[in-house]
Design an enzyme around this catalytic site. Sequence first.
Site: not given
Ligand code: NAD
Length: 432
Positions: A121, A152-154, A211, A256, A263, A266, A330
Amino acid sequence: MKICVVGTGYVGLVSAVCFSEIGHEVVGVDKDKEKIEKLKKGVTPIFEKYLEPLLKKNLKNKKLSFTTALKEGLKNSLLVFNAVGTPPGEQRKVDLRYVWEVAKEVGENLDHYIVFVNKSTVPVGTTEKVEKIIRKNLKKKINFDVASNPEFLREGSAIKDFLQPNRIVIGVKSKRAEKILRKVYEPITKRGYPLIVTDIKNAEMIKYVSNAFLATKLSFINEIANLCEKVGVDIKEVVKGVELDERMGKGYFNPGPGFGGSCLPKDIDGLIHIALDYGIKLKVLDAVRDVNEFQRKIAVLKLKKYLPELFGKKIAVWGLSFKANTDDVRESPAIEVIKKLLEEGAKVKCYDPLAMENAKKVLINQKVEFCKDKMEALYGADALILMTEWEEFKKVKPQEIKKYTKIVIDTRNIWDKEKFKKVGLIYEGMGR
Ligand code: NAD
């Protein structure tokens, strides 16, 4: 197709596993060595239903592999999905350092055409900047495309959401990239799931607006729930009557303890800052954030109605993850509640079916008792605060709770208020 997914966190790992499941050859890249070692052995660092069996299956049939070397992941890949974190940085502005790092490294190592796809995102205009960074770092002239494909996964239903999505959004500026991305998702779209193609900036904005709207619904219903409580109305009945109107949209309409997770908080802060960069104050989102800040304190405020002095009191907290079916803590409201209870001098005993290990890491050096089951946490407690709507808690009978405590704060409205009152418990729900 050969795909490289950079960042194997929640989004990257689920994407890598699902892309391999629908037939692609996938390499997951992460700079976290420990994570990659686990993944190579078929062990998932996060809990997500169906994830581990699918990971093991696709490792075994060699559709999926993992490495810490981006260069290796890039080899022969046609697509590079960037799924690194975009956490809140200074003043909770989006911190894009990981995205820039990946773009630089891709540029330095690129030796063939790819479509670089931002799945993380990111603020509007980020993918354009990524294109510039890649180009600046190329060692020789190589053609490539950039695209946006927000996720968009949850958490809690991530595999299902990925494989059976409400929609797939693709932002592109070249026909070639569009064709490749349509092909990647064909095994999903041919089963009838919609894919929309738009330009890159629109795609980036769609994610933030989605979001922001979900967060708005939650703060709205939380505020209305607090009003219902004062005027003697049951929010559950109100929601039932309102939600049947299809213009309201389904879900995200139950009160709630305030929204959390990695997400929504932030992303609304991110969007507020993006707007400020353009001189615009998003008044609705400011209010959404204020209401949420208040709501995250409500469990303790409710408790203090019955126990005005918390010093020395034993409080049981059931649920630590920010919602059920995930081990993610988180920005979990439960963690904030525990910190507040400790500040007031209470003794906290807590339990969660999945999130204990993650909670221990964020509550390190705090005097919290982590219990082996829910009843152990409840034993001798002056009150119980239910923070996460796990199935395991829904099944507990009021008589069982009555054996150990007198006061119940149910921040998810999972229990029947009348049944709790009937056995002589003090019961506080949300908006009831
Ligand atoms: P996360 O923190 O779980 O994972 C991020 C990963 O990236 C980590 O494992 C980290 O070690 C790795 N990383 C960082 N820098 C790196 C690099 N230079 N090379 C290789 N690996 C690297 O994050 P997340 O929750 O998966 O979220 C990722 C993105 O997706 C964010 O932008 C978030 O807003 C978005 N998003 C998250 C969700 C969710 O439910 N978690 C849903 C939709 C979108």
